[in-house]
Design a protein around this motif. Structure first.
Motif, PDB file in Angstrom:
ATOM      1  N   GLN A 156       5.304 116.545  45.445  1.00 32.43           N
ATOM      2  CA  GLN A 156       3.962 116.514  46.014  1.00 32.43           C
ATOM      3  C   GLN A 156       3.898 117.181  47.381  1.00 32.43           C
ATOM      4  O   GLN A 156       3.013 117.963  47.652  1.00 32.43           O
ATOM      5  N   THR A 157       4.839 116.818  48.274  1.00 30.37           N
ATOM      6  CA  THR A 157       4.738 117.252  49.658  1.00 30.37           C
ATOM      7  C   THR A 157       6.118 117.490  50.221  1.00 30.37           C
ATOM      8  O   THR A 157       7.051 116.770  49.897  1.00 30.37           O
ATOM      9  N   THR A 158       6.239 118.479  51.078  1.00 33.01           N
ATOM     10  CA  THR A 158       7.473 118.664  51.830  1.00 33.01           C
ATOM     11  C   THR A 158       7.130 118.829  53.298  1.00 33.01           C
ATOM     12  O   THR A 158       6.224 119.565  53.638  1.00 33.01           O
ATOM     13  N   VAL A 159       7.868 118.103  54.168  1.00 31.76           N
ATOM     14  CA  VAL A 159       7.656 118.181  55.602  1.00 31.76           C
ATOM     15  C   VAL A 159       8.965 118.604  56.237  1.00 31.76           C
ATOM     16  O   VAL A 159      10.026 118.102  55.907  1.00 31.76           O
ATOM     17  N   GLY A 160       8.928 119.533  57.162  1.00 31.31           N
ATOM     18  CA  GLY A 160      10.133 120.034  57.802  1.00 31.31           C
ATOM     19  C   GLY A 160      10.483 121.394  57.257  1.00 31.31           C
ATOM     20  O   GLY A 160       9.623 122.146  56.799  1.00 31.31           O
ATOM     21  N   ASP A 161      11.791 121.719  57.261  1.00 30.37           N
ATOM     22  CA  ASP A 161      12.226 123.038  56.859  1.00 30.37           C
ATOM     23  C   ASP A 161      12.592 123.137  55.393  1.00 30.37           C
ATOM     24  O   ASP A 161      12.919 124.209  54.905  1.00 30.37           O
ATOM     25  N   ALA A 162      12.600 121.990  54.674  1.00 32.18           N
ATOM     26  CA  ALA A 162      13.053 122.031  53.288  1.00 32.18           C
ATOM     27  C   ALA A 162      12.012 122.652  52.375  1.00 32.18           C
ATOM     28  O   ALA A 162      10.819 122.680  52.669  1.00 32.18           O
ATOM     29  N   THR A 163      12.473 123.161  51.242  1.00 33.74           N
ATOM     30  CA  THR A 163      11.597 123.755  50.241  1.00 33.74           C
ATOM     31  C   THR A 163      11.739 122.975  48.947  1.00 33.74           C
ATOM     32  O   THR A 163      12.861 122.663  48.541  1.00 33.74           O
ATOM     33  N   PRO A 164      10.628 122.608  48.256  1.00 33.71           N
ATOM     34  CA  PRO A 164      10.747 121.869  47.010  1.00 33.71           C
ATOM     35  C   PRO A 164      11.565 122.657  45.992  1.00 33.71           C
ATOM     36  O   PRO A 164      11.363 123.842  45.807  1.00 33.71           O
ATOM     37  N   THR A 165      12.502 121.952  45.335  1.00 35.51           N
ATOM     38  CA  THR A 165      13.328 122.626  44.348  1.00 35.51           C
ATOM     39  C   THR A 165      13.400 121.884  43.030  1.00 35.51           C
ATOM     40  O   THR A 165      13.960 122.406  42.081  1.00 35.51           O
ATOM     41  N   ILE A 198       7.641 112.781  58.563  1.00 35.78           N
ATOM     42  CA  ILE A 198       7.601 112.532  57.123  1.00 35.78           C
ATOM     43  C   ILE A 198       6.158 112.647  56.636  1.00 35.78           C
ATOM     44  O   ILE A 198       5.221 112.633  57.438  1.00 35.78           O
ATOM     45  N   PRO A 199       5.953 112.764  55.318  1.00 35.53           N
ATOM     46  CA  PRO A 199       4.582 112.750  54.796  1.00 35.53           C
ATOM     47  C   PRO A 199       3.847 111.482  55.218  1.00 35.53           C
ATOM     48  O   PRO A 199       4.447 110.409  55.299  1.00 35.53           O
ATOM     49  N   SER A 200       2.572 111.591  55.493  1.00 36.70           N
ATOM     50  CA  SER A 200       1.775 110.452  55.952  1.00 36.70           C
ATOM     51  C   SER A 200       1.538 109.484  54.796  1.00 36.70           C
ATOM     52  O   SER A 200       0.969 109.852  53.764  1.00 36.70           O
ATOM     53  N   LEU A 201       1.979 108.230  54.978  1.00 35.13           N
ATOM     54  CA  LEU A 201       1.841 107.205  53.948  1.00 35.13           C
ATOM     55  C   LEU A 201       1.381 105.910  54.596  1.00 35.13           C
ATOM     56  O   LEU A 201       1.903 105.507  55.636  1.00 35.13           O
ATOM     57  N   THR A 202       0.426 105.257  53.966  1.00 34.74           N
ATOM     58  CA  THR A 202      -0.082 103.981  54.459  1.00 34.74           C
ATOM     59  C   THR A 202       0.633 102.838  53.758  1.00 34.74           C
ATOM     60  O   THR A 202       0.798 102.857  52.539  1.00 34.74           O
ATOM     61  N   GLY A 233      14.144 118.381  56.385  1.00 33.62           N
ATOM     62  CA  GLY A 233      12.810 117.915  56.024  1.00 33.62           C
ATOM     63  C   GLY A 233      12.846 116.807  54.997  1.00 33.62           C
ATOM     64  O   GLY A 233      13.902 116.384  54.519  1.00 33.62           O
ATOM     65  N   TRP A 234      11.677 116.317  54.680  1.00 36.98           N
ATOM     66  CA  TRP A 234      11.521 115.251  53.690  1.00 36.98           C
ATOM     67  C   TRP A 234      10.515 115.713  52.641  1.00 36.98           C
ATOM     68  O   TRP A 234       9.476 116.268  52.986  1.00 36.98           O
ATOM     69  N   ARG A 235      10.831 115.469  51.377  1.00 36.42           N
ATOM     70  CA  ARG A 235       9.864 115.774  50.334  1.00 36.42           C
ATOM     71  C   ARG A 235       9.467 114.492  49.612  1.00 36.42           C
ATOM     72  O   ARG A 235      10.227 113.521  49.535  1.00 36.42           O
ATOM     73  N   SER A 236       8.258 114.485  49.095  1.00 31.59           N
ATOM     74  CA  SER A 236       7.665 113.327  48.457  1.00 31.59           C
ATOM     75  C   SER A 236       7.631 113.541  46.951  1.00 31.59           C
ATOM     76  O   SER A 236       7.171 114.581  46.476  1.00 31.59           O
ATOM     77  N   ARG A 237       8.125 112.541  46.215  1.00 32.08           N
ATOM     78  CA  ARG A 237       8.126 112.612  44.762  1.00 32.08           C
ATOM     79  C   ARG A 237       7.493 111.334  44.215  1.00 32.08           C
ATOM     80  O   ARG A 237       7.544 110.280  44.853  1.00 32.08           O
ATOM     81  N   PRO A 238       6.875 111.385  43.036  1.00 29.66           N
ATOM     82  CA  PRO A 238       6.167 110.202  42.527  1.00 29.66           C
ATOM     83  C   PRO A 238       7.104 109.030  42.261  1.00 29.66           C
ATOM     84  O   PRO A 238       8.226 109.194  41.788  1.00 29.66           O
ATOM     85  N   GLY A 239       6.611 107.833  42.568  1.00 27.60           N
ATOM     86  CA  GLY A 239       7.318 106.600  42.266  1.00 27.60           C
ATOM     87  C   GLY A 239       6.531 105.765  41.289  1.00 27.60           C
ATOM     88  O   GLY A 239       5.376 106.078  40.976  1.00 27.60           O
ATOM     89  N   PRO A 240       7.105 104.676  40.794  1.00 29.60           N
ATOM     90  CA  PRO A 240       6.392 103.820  39.840  1.00 29.60           C
ATOM     91  C   PRO A 240       5.312 102.996  40.529  1.00 29.60           C
ATOM     92  O   PRO A 240       5.266 102.897  41.755  1.00 29.60           O
ATOM     93  N   ALA A 241       4.461 102.405  39.727  1.00 22.03           N
ATOM     94  CA  ALA A 241       3.372 101.590  40.253  1.00 22.03           C
ATOM     95  C   ALA A 241       3.915 100.314  40.896  1.00 22.03           C
ATOM     96  O   ALA A 241       4.977  99.814  40.523  1.00 22.03           O
ATOM     97  N   GLY A 242       3.176  99.806  41.866  1.00 18.91           N
ATOM     98  CA  GLY A 242       3.527  98.554  42.505  1.00 18.91           C
ATOM     99  C   GLY A 242       4.124  98.742  43.880  1.00 18.91           C
ATOM    100  O   GLY A 242       4.423  99.855  44.307  1.00 18.91           O
ATOM    101  N   ALA A 243       4.303  97.629  44.579  1.00 16.41           N
ATOM    102  CA  ALA A 243       4.881  97.645  45.923  1.00 16.41           C
ATOM    103  C   ALA A 243       6.387  97.466  45.815  1.00 16.41           C
ATOM    104  O   ALA A 243       6.866  96.494  45.233  1.00 16.41           O
ATOM    105  N   PRO A 244       7.191  98.396  46.373  1.00 15.95           N
ATOM    106  CA  PRO A 244       8.640  98.261  46.285  1.00 15.95           C
ATOM    107  C   PRO A 244       9.153  97.140  47.175  1.00 15.95           C
ATOM    108  O   PRO A 244       8.748  97.013  48.326  1.00 15.95           O
ATOM    109  N   VAL A 245      10.062  96.325  46.631  1.00 17.70           N
ATOM    110  CA  VAL A 245      10.631  95.223  47.407  1.00 17.70           C
ATOM    111  C   VAL A 245      12.151  95.304  47.501  1.00 17.70           C
ATOM    112  O   VAL A 245      12.757  94.631  48.348  1.00 17.70           O
ATOM    113  N   ALA A 246      12.798  96.100  46.648  1.00 15.56           N
ATOM    114  CA  ALA A 246      14.252  96.246  46.700  1.00 15.56           C
ATOM    115  C   ALA A 246      14.633  97.562  46.042  1.00 15.56           C
ATOM    116  O   ALA A 246      13.989  97.997  45.081  1.00 15.56           O
ATOM    117  N   ALA A 247      15.685  98.185  46.571  1.00 15.59           N
ATOM    118  CA  ALA A 247      16.180  99.445  46.020  1.00 15.59           C
ATOM    119  C   ALA A 247      17.688  99.488  46.161  1.00 15.59           C
ATOM    120  O   ALA A 247      18.255  98.954  47.124  1.00 15.59           O
TER     121      ALA A 247
END
Length: 371
Positions: A19-28, A296-300, A332-346
């Motif tokens: 979805q988004t890349t911030v910094g010097d990185a390029t989506p690959t 990083i990408p803006s996230l609320t 940089g940081w890139r944004s990729r889709p995650g599953p639905a819901g609020a994450p509580v552990a990874a």
């Protein structure tokens, strides 16, 4: 032991490109295909920890004894023997589970009594040919009673298991406090007058704890400043080379009146800290007493949500946020889709990430993905 293979439910997250890349990185890379992992019927995931060649899953069952543990290896799921002793241990919910080599220390809690305070239980065990976790019953006054605050979590400082929480200060408010094993009892250290202790000018609170190699600890949370006449919550990191200290406090840069650090991952170069500045997800990189804010990408982040600690996935650092996986690529940081819901552990194992999310107050789900 559960012999069955993990039941997997294909989910419709064979996502599109980054979805988004911030910094010097390029989506690959393309987006992730998240797969839901089904635990036994009536059992919901609560927390995760990497455990050698497996992922340790802390879960909660509908019937007594409610606390459950499973080891996930590949496509198999093995139940860990859990032995509660005290009455509240049979209905407790895992707060924190830490693993060092094959040793495990855990904290769980259940509300009860006239004031419905949390009754804390502490557990130790090992993950060997016959994995087993046993409660260590404690007198009520060890973690409860006058002066008691909430517990934060458990970790290993080298070989030393430690529990972190809050306790009434001899000076002001609550101090951040540590408990260490003394025989079959957990003994609380006095933090008043140290960087963990509160004062009339500043109140300290820790949200999570993690190991700091080789035998230290890192705590994150916030310092509430009172001296200026305007209350301000500043995100904070405390580190020490050993549980006995000496402790160092690093205040992390923020712009909003209410900001807090939620979690961290540390290595020899410093700590990567995740939290919020106002309601915006924020990441800080620390090195010694220096802290810089990452772009990083803006996230609320919603109320009552907390970011799990960063994980190392296939040689890269990843941070999980609601609906998003942030991956550091280059500077940089890139944004990729995650599953639905609020994450509580990874947690991550090799090139596979595992994630617990919640939907509302009653439903939690376990996911995995391979970038």
């Amino acid at each position: 032991m559960l012999a069955a293979a993990l039941l997997v439910l294909a989910v419709a997250s064979s996502a599109a490109a980054c979805q988004t890349t911030v910094g010097d990185a390029t989506p690959t890379a393309a987006g992730l295909a998240w797969t839901e992992i089904a635990l036994p019927q009536g059992v919901q995931p609560v927390t995760l920890a990497a455990a050698g060649d497996a992922i340790l899953i802390g879960a909660l069952a509908a019937e007594r004894p409610r606390p459950r543990l499973f080891l996930a290896r590949g496509d198999s799921l093995t139940q860990v023997v859990v032995e509660p002793s005290s009455p509240y241990a049979f209905v407790a919910r895992w707060l924190s589970i830490a693993v060092h080599d094959d040793r495990v220390v855990a904290v769980a809690g259940a509300r009860g009594g006239a004031h419905a305070n949390v009754r804390w239980t502490v557990w130790q065990g090992a993950l060997g040919p016959r994995p087993r976790l046993v409660e260590q019953p404690q007198p009520f006054g060890v973690f409860g009673g006058w002066g008691a605050g909430d517990l934060t979590g458990a970790a290993f400082a080298g070989e030393d298991p430690v529990v972190v929480g809050a306790w009434a200060s001899a000076r002001t408010g609550n101090d951040v406090s540590l408990w260490r094993v003394a025989g079959d009892r957990w003994d609380r250290q006095d933090s008043t007058g140290t960087p963990l202790g509160s004062s009339p000018e500043a109140l300290n609170g820790a949200r999570s704890v993690t190991a700091l190699a080789p035998a230290g600890l890192a705590l994150v949370g916030s310092v509430t400043d009172l001296a200026t006449g305007t209350v301000r919550s500043v995100p904070a990191l405390w580190t020490a080379p050993a549980p006995a200290g000496p402790w160092t406090l690093v205040r992390l840069p923020s712009s909003q009146p209410i900001a807090e650090a939620h979690s961290a991952r540390c290595d020899e170069s410093g700590c990567l800290v995740v939290g919020v500045d106002g309601d915006v997800l924020t990441v800080w990189q620390t090195s010694g007493s220096t802290a810089t804010r990452q772009e990083i990408p803006s996230l609320t982040v919603g109320d009552h949500q907390a970011a799990p600690p960063p994980v190392r996935l296939g040689g890269r650092t990843c941070i999980v946020a609601p609906g998003v996986l942030l991956e550091r690529v280059g500077s940089g940081w890139r944004s990729r889709p995650g599953p639905a819901g609020a994450p509580v552990a990874a947690a991550a194992l090799g090139d596979t990430i595992y994630l617990v999310t919640t939907v509302g107050d009653t439903l939690s789900r376990l996911w995995s993905a391979r970038p």
